[in-house]
Structures are given as C-alpha cells and as structure tokens.
Design a protein around this motif. Structure first.
Motif, PDB file in Angstrom:
ATOM      1  N   LEU A 125      36.487  44.212  58.417  1.00 20.65           N
ATOM      2  CA  LEU A 125      36.219  44.393  57.124  1.00 20.65           C
ATOM      3  C   LEU A 125      34.829  45.323  56.855  1.00 20.65           C
ATOM      4  O   LEU A 125      34.169  45.339  57.453  1.00 20.65           O
ATOM      5  CB  LEU A 125      35.820  43.210  56.441  1.00 20.65           C
ATOM      6  N   VAL A 126      35.434  46.602  56.101  1.00 22.27           N
ATOM      7  CA  VAL A 126      34.319  47.652  55.855  1.00 22.27           C
ATOM      8  C   VAL A 126      34.038  47.718  54.426  1.00 22.27           C
ATOM      9  O   VAL A 126      35.006  47.855  53.599  1.00 22.27           O
ATOM     10  CB  VAL A 126      34.912  48.950  56.566  1.00 22.27           C
ATOM     11  N   ILE A 127      32.829  47.902  54.130  1.00 23.37           N
ATOM     12  CA  ILE A 127      32.298  47.850  52.581  1.00 23.37           C
ATOM     13  C   ILE A 127      31.357  49.157  52.749  1.00 23.37           C
ATOM     14  O   ILE A 127      30.744  49.231  53.206  1.00 23.37           O
ATOM     15  CB  ILE A 127      31.661  46.701  51.985  1.00 23.37           C
ATOM     16  N   CYS A 128      31.931  49.850  51.620  1.00 24.59           N
ATOM     17  CA  CYS A 128      31.137  51.227  51.356  1.00 24.59           C
ATOM     18  C   CYS A 128      30.363  51.206  49.968  1.00 24.59           C
ATOM     19  O   CYS A 128      31.067  51.214  48.898  1.00 24.59           O
ATOM     20  CB  CYS A 128      31.918  52.585  51.669  1.00 24.59           C
ATOM     21  N   GLY A 129      29.100  51.285  50.080  1.00 28.31           N
ATOM     22  CA  GLY A 129      28.568  51.133  48.611  1.00 28.31           C
ATOM     23  C   GLY A 129      27.756  52.476  48.237  1.00 28.31           C
ATOM     24  O   GLY A 129      27.574  53.452  49.078  1.00 28.31           O
ATOM     25  N   LYS A 130      26.922  52.542  47.310  1.00 30.32           N
ATOM     26  CA  LYS A 130      26.200  53.845  46.782  1.00 30.32           C
ATOM     27  C   LYS A 130      24.500  53.456  46.823  1.00 30.32           C
ATOM     28  O   LYS A 130      23.967  54.357  46.343  1.00 30.32           O
ATOM     29  CB  LYS A 130      26.327  54.086  45.309  1.00 30.32           C
ATOM     30  N   ALA A 131      24.158  52.612  47.641  1.00 34.53           N
ATOM     31  CA  ALA A 131      22.783  52.462  47.951  1.00 34.53           C
ATOM     32  C   ALA A 131      22.301  53.256  48.814  1.00 34.53           C
ATOM     33  O   ALA A 131      23.074  53.985  49.600  1.00 34.53           O
ATOM     34  CB  ALA A 131      22.630  50.944  48.453  1.00 34.53           C
ATOM     35  N   GLU A 146      31.812  55.661  59.731  1.00 33.27           N
ATOM     36  CA  GLU A 146      32.305  56.187  60.947  1.00 33.27           C
ATOM     37  C   GLU A 146      33.747  55.554  61.306  1.00 33.27           C
ATOM     38  O   GLU A 146      34.625  56.244  62.089  1.00 33.27           O
ATOM     39  CB  GLU A 146      31.554  55.534  62.300  1.00 33.27           C
ATOM     40  N   VAL A 147      34.279  54.581  60.799  1.00 34.99           N
ATOM     41  CA  VAL A 147      35.643  54.083  61.127  1.00 34.99           C
ATOM     42  C   VAL A 147      36.674  54.315  59.832  1.00 34.99           C
ATOM     43  O   VAL A 147      37.930  53.871  60.118  1.00 34.99           O
ATOM     44  CB  VAL A 147      35.488  52.446  61.600  1.00 34.99           C
ATOM     45  N   SER A 148      36.202  54.395  58.813  1.00 38.57           N
ATOM     46  CA  SER A 148      37.157  54.558  57.653  1.00 38.57           C
ATOM     47  C   SER A 148      37.005  55.996  56.937  1.00 38.57           C
ATOM     48  O   SER A 148      38.115  56.498  56.385  1.00 38.57           O
ATOM     49  CB  SER A 148      36.790  53.545  56.519  1.00 38.57           C
ATOM     50  N   GLU A 149      36.291  56.603  57.371  1.00 44.74           N
ATOM     51  CA  GLU A 149      35.871  58.107  56.870  1.00 44.74           C
ATOM     52  C   GLU A 149      35.812  57.833  55.484  1.00 44.74           C
ATOM     53  O   GLU A 149      35.848  58.845  54.608  1.00 44.74           O
ATOM     54  CB  GLU A 149      37.270  58.949  57.183  1.00 44.74           C
ATOM     55  N   LEU A 150      35.335  56.924  54.821  1.00 46.90           N
ATOM     56  CA  LEU A 150      34.927  56.796  53.143  1.00 46.90           C
ATOM     57  C   LEU A 150      33.439  57.191  53.334  1.00 46.90           C
ATOM     58  O   LEU A 150      32.769  57.033  54.096  1.00 46.90           O
ATOM     59  CB  LEU A 150      35.254  55.295  52.918  1.00 46.90           C
ATOM     60  N   THR A 151      33.225  57.744  52.149  1.00 44.39           N
ATOM     61  CA  THR A 151      31.851  58.071  51.767  1.00 44.39           C
ATOM     62  C   THR A 151      30.962  57.064  51.507  1.00 44.39           C
ATOM     63  O   THR A 151      31.391  55.856  50.694  1.00 44.39           O
ATOM     64  CB  THR A 151      31.880  59.020  50.441  1.00 44.39           C
ATOM     65  N   TYR A 152      29.769  56.869  51.824  1.00 39.19           N
ATOM     66  CA  TYR A 152      28.888  55.844  51.401  1.00 39.19           C
ATOM     67  C   TYR A 152      27.534  56.492  51.319  1.00 39.19           C
ATOM     68  O   TYR A 152      27.110  57.499  51.834  1.00 39.19           O
ATOM     69  CB  TYR A 152      28.934  54.718  52.688  1.00 39.19           C
ATOM     70  N   GLY A 153      26.733  55.386  50.890  1.00 41.73           N
ATOM     71  CA  GLY A 153      25.036  56.018  50.667  1.00 41.73           C
ATOM     72  C   GLY A 153      24.946  56.759  49.073  1.00 41.73           C
ATOM     73  O   GLY A 153      26.073  56.929  48.351  1.00 41.73           O
ATOM     74  N   GLY A 154      24.009  56.701  48.832  1.00 46.94           N
ATOM     75  CA  GLY A 154      23.683  57.454  47.296  1.00 46.94           C
ATOM     76  C   GLY A 154      22.161  56.976  47.007  1.00 46.94           C
ATOM     77  O   GLY A 154      21.154  56.600  47.924  1.00 46.94           O
ATOM     78  N   THR A 155      22.008  56.642  45.442  1.00 50.76           N
ATOM     79  CA  THR A 155      20.563  56.422  45.017  1.00 50.76           C
ATOM     80  C   THR A 155      20.636  55.056  44.143  1.00 50.76           C
ATOM     81  O   THR A 155      19.857  54.779  43.450  1.00 50.76           O
ATOM     82  CB  THR A 155      20.137  57.393  43.965  1.00 50.76           C
ATOM     83  N   VAL A 156      21.868  54.398  44.187  1.00 48.78           N
ATOM     84  CA  VAL A 156      22.052  53.088  43.348  1.00 48.78           C
ATOM     85  C   VAL A 156      21.645  51.793  44.207  1.00 48.78           C
ATOM     86  O   VAL A 156      22.508  51.283  44.897  1.00 48.78           O
ATOM     87  CB  VAL A 156      23.533  53.111  42.878  1.00 48.78           C
ATOM     88  N   ALA A 157      20.333  51.525  44.100  1.00 48.87           N
ATOM     89  CA  ALA A 157      20.100  50.421  44.870  1.00 48.87           C
ATOM     90  C   ALA A 157      20.502  49.027  44.648  1.00 48.87           C
ATOM     91  O   ALA A 157      20.845  48.174  45.372  1.00 48.87           O
ATOM     92  CB  ALA A 157      18.391  50.447  44.825  1.00 48.87           C
ATOM     93  N   ASN A 158      20.885  49.000  43.291  1.00 53.61           N
ATOM     94  CA  ASN A 158      21.415  47.769  42.710  1.00 53.61           C
ATOM     95  C   ASN A 158      23.310  47.631  42.963  1.00 53.61           C
ATOM     96  O   ASN A 158      23.706  47.165  42.067  1.00 53.61           O
ATOM     97  CB  ASN A 158      20.990  47.163  41.544  1.00 53.61           C
ATOM     98  N   ASP A 159      23.560  48.780  43.537  1.00 55.73           N
ATOM     99  CA  ASP A 159      25.042  48.809  43.306  1.00 55.73           C
ATOM    100  C   ASP A 159      25.779  47.614  43.898  1.00 55.73           C
ATOM    101  O   ASP A 159      25.363  46.684  44.391  1.00 55.73           O
ATOM    102  CB  ASP A 159      25.444  49.818  44.489  1.00 55.73           C
ATOM    103  N   ASN A 160      26.949  47.255  43.183  1.00 59.28           N
ATOM    104  CA  ASN A 160      27.812  46.186  43.409  1.00 59.28           C
ATOM    105  C   ASN A 160      28.896  46.498  43.979  1.00 59.28           C
ATOM    106  O   ASN A 160      29.754  47.129  43.238  1.00 59.28           O
ATOM    107  CB  ASN A 160      27.801  45.320  42.007  1.00 59.28           C
ATOM    108  N   SER A 161      29.328  45.850  45.106  1.00 59.28           N
ATOM    109  CA  SER A 161      30.682  46.099  45.770  1.00 59.28           C
ATOM    110  C   SER A 161      31.345  44.578  45.602  1.00 59.28           C
ATOM    111  O   SER A 161      32.323  44.378  46.421  1.00 59.28           O
ATOM    112  CB  SER A 161      30.476  46.346  47.252  1.00 59.28           C
TER     113      SER A 161
END
Length: 392
Positions: A125-131, A146-161
């Motif tokens: 299971l891979v989860i990508c957020g905006k924190a 590294e394993v899904s090539e999805l974008t992750y990271g950002g500035t939303v500390a309280n992001d909800n996945s």
C-alpha cells in the motif's frame, strides 16, 4: 369531506418526505465510473466513491490507483489478495482518499493470493500526500514516489488521505535497489489529517512501515517478520505516535527502527523529529544474524534525525540505540532523547555512537533507563493486539 381532505394531506406530506429522503440519499452517495471486478481488481478510480462489499475477496491483479478527488471505502471483513507480483499494489494519489473500516474482531486483510504465500508476493500500500518533505530545505518541495511515480510532498501539513483502522498487510514489498523499494505500507508526504490506527505489516520483503516526510500521526502499529527494518523514516517526517510493537523473525531483518533526516542533506528542514511513546522492539538475539548483517540495532538514528522516545522496552539486540553523524549527536538531550527505557540482559550495548568522521562517540546521555512496559506488556504482545493481528 373533512376526513377525506385530511387523509389526502397526510399522503401528500408522506410522499414529499419520501422524495426528500431519496434526494438526500442520492446526494450523499457519490457514484463512480469505475467498474469493480472482484476477480480482476485493478485500474484507476478516477472519480466518485467506490465502496467494496463486506466479506468479499478481491483479487488484486495489477495497480489500483485512487486518483485526485476519488475515494475507496473498504468495509470490515474485506479481503484483498495480491496475485500479480509487485506490479499489483494499491496507490493513493495526492487528493485521493482511502477508508479502511476494519474492526478489532473483523479487520481488513491485504495479503498474498498464492497457495504458498511468501514475502514479496505483491507490492503493498502506497499513500501520497501534500505534507512537507525536506528533499529541498524548507519543506516546500515535491518529489516522485520511488515505487509508484506519483507526486508527493508540498505545504499542506494537515492534508487528509483518509482513515485506516484495523488493517493487516501481509507478504508485500520488494527491494529492487537502494533507491527503489516497496514496503508493507509507504507513507509519502502524508498529512496529519489522515487517521492511521491499529495496522499490522508482516512478512514483507522490505520494511514494515516507512515514512517519507509528512506529518501523519499513528497509533497501534505492529510490524512482524519483515525482511529489512520493522519501522523506517526519512525526508523530515514529524508525527506523534503511541503504541508501537515490533518483532523480527529469526534471520529476517536487522533493525527495529532505521531513521534518517535526509541522506543527501543531514541538516535539511523540516528535520525528522517524531515522538514515539510506548514502544517495544524484539530482536532475534544479539548474534542471531551476525553472518548476514554487520549490525543488529534496535534503534538506528543517523543522518541528522531527531526523535523523542518514552516508555521503551528492548530485547534481543546487539545494540539498543545506535547513533551516527554529527548532526544527530548534536541534538542529544534536547530534540533527541529516550526516557524510561527498559533493556533486557540480551542487549549487549545500550548505546553506541559514531561521528561523521567515523570515530567513536559517547552517546550515553541520549538514554535514561527506567521501569517500562513498552507497548503495554513488556516483551509480550500487548492486549490491544488481540483478535486482529496474527503471528505474534
């Protein structure tokens, strides 16, 4: 006439109420264009909400992607079986959500679908957020997982996945190389709005749980028999955690926790600095893996990471706390410390330290011993693991 009029009015009111309820129900149950095939469970959930059926077994044959704006809800008792090797995994993209609604007596299980299950039978299971992550200092960078090539990271500390409760992940993971590896569950920039409670990762081909930056908090994590580390973090992860229980299987894995700030920037910000309260880590013995691994560490802290630990039980390790690099050692006593630590007699060294230059360092001040039950029951499985975990 009056009686007939009253009856007609009553029927009209009931009909109006019925129509109103039907409209509300339609509004509260978003549809999705995704078509679920339990025997060929893969593809992209691009819109709306997909709800699986309780008690059904789904054969995961390839990647299942939950895209931005879409969600997947998995009820208690659902079983998802990976049969497509590491090409079969579940990925939550930024803006997507997963809701795992397991219960103590009826968890959701994601496992191997092969007759003889083994580590690495599916991807995990891979989860990508905006924190925030710290690949670029300051925490405003994004990266590709590294394993899904999805974008992750950002500035939303309280992001909800989403919400994950009472989930068991079995026989997942794979290590392709040092830069590409599947874990049981990988948290990439996952935010603090995400709920993660009572999750087990067992017999994975790499780490049980790994955090790549983010701010997600956890409760009740169990890692058992994974082939690399039980728990791992890097890229500036900051989270508040309670009740972690980890146990290696003989010949499988050499560290309870392997922790970095960031391997290419030991001082990058935000600095990895989680809090972990009530922690038990059980190794295979101080010499059990000596032929396979150079080190056998309960907790390896390096490359600038910090961490606050309280109520810790360690047993079956060569080294209790192994600290490396100047940036890590400099935080001892402030943002890096462990209190109320109980160490069994089969732990050879409570602390070992090494500077960036490779010389020995005295890091004893990082740890204060004391009576502790760790995750709740000393070295034994705590009561909160009953019914929903396995193998302990």
């Amino acid at each position: 006439m009056k009686t007939t009029f009253r009856k007609l009015m009553a029927l009209a009111i009931v009909a109006a109420a019925f129509v109103g309820c039907s409209d509300d129900d339609n509004n509260n149950t978003p549809s999705s264009s995704f078509v679920v095939d339990a025997n060929n469970f893969q593809g992209t959930i691009a819109d709306g909400e997909v709800q699986l059926n309780a008690g059904t077994t789904y054969k995961l044959t390839g990647r299942l992607l939950i895209a931005d704006g879409a969600s997947l809800t998995i009820p208690a008792g659902t079983r998802i079986e990976g049969i497509g090797g590491t090409a079969a995994y579940i990925a939550v993209a930024q803006g997507g959500k997963i809701f795992v609604n397991g219960t103590e007596n009826n968890p959701v299980v994601m496992t191997s679908g092969l007759a003889t299950p083994a580590a690495g039978n599916w991807g995990g299971l891979v989860i990508c957020g905006k924190a925030p992550i710290n690949r670029v200092t300051g925490g405003q960078s994004t990266a590709s997982a590294e394993v899904s090539e999805l974008t992750y990271g950002g500035t939303v500390a309280n992001d909800n996945s989403g919400v994950i409760r009472y989930l068991r992940v079995e026989y997942a993971g794979a290590a392709y190389n040092q830069l590409k590896e599947f874990n049981g569950i990988s948290f990439f920039g996952v935010g603090s709005g995400t709920v993660v409670e009572y999750v087990q990762s067992m017999h994975g081909a790499d780490d049980g749980f790994e955090f790549f930056g983010g701010t997600v908090n956890t409760k009740g994590l169990v890692a058992f028999g994974n082939e690399d580390d039980l728990f791992d973090w890097t890229e500036g992860w900051n989270g508040t955690n309670t009740d972690w229980y980890g146990k290696v299987a003989f010949g499988k894995g050499n560290r309870g926790i392997e922790a970095d700030n960031y391997e290419d920037g030991f001082a990058n910000t935000p600095v990895s600095n989680p809090t972990i309260t009530n922690l038990t880590l059980i190794g295979a013995g101080s010499t059990a893996d000596a032929t396979a691994y150079a080190e056998n560490d309960a907790i390896k802290l390096r490359r600038g990471t910090r961490g606050i630990f309280a109520n810790v039980v360690l047993s079956g390790w060569k080294n209790g706390f192994a600290l490396e690099h100047d940036e890590t050692i400099a935080a001892i006593g402030t943002t890096l410390k462990a209190t109320n630590v109980s160490v069994a007699s089969d732990v050879t060294n409570l602390t070992v330290g090494k500077t960036t230059a490779g010389t020995s360092a005295n890091v004893a001040a990082a740890v204060t011993e004391g009576a502790s039950q760790g995750a709740g029951n000393g070295i034994a499985a705590p009561s909160w693991t009953a019914n929903w975990t396995t193998g302990l």
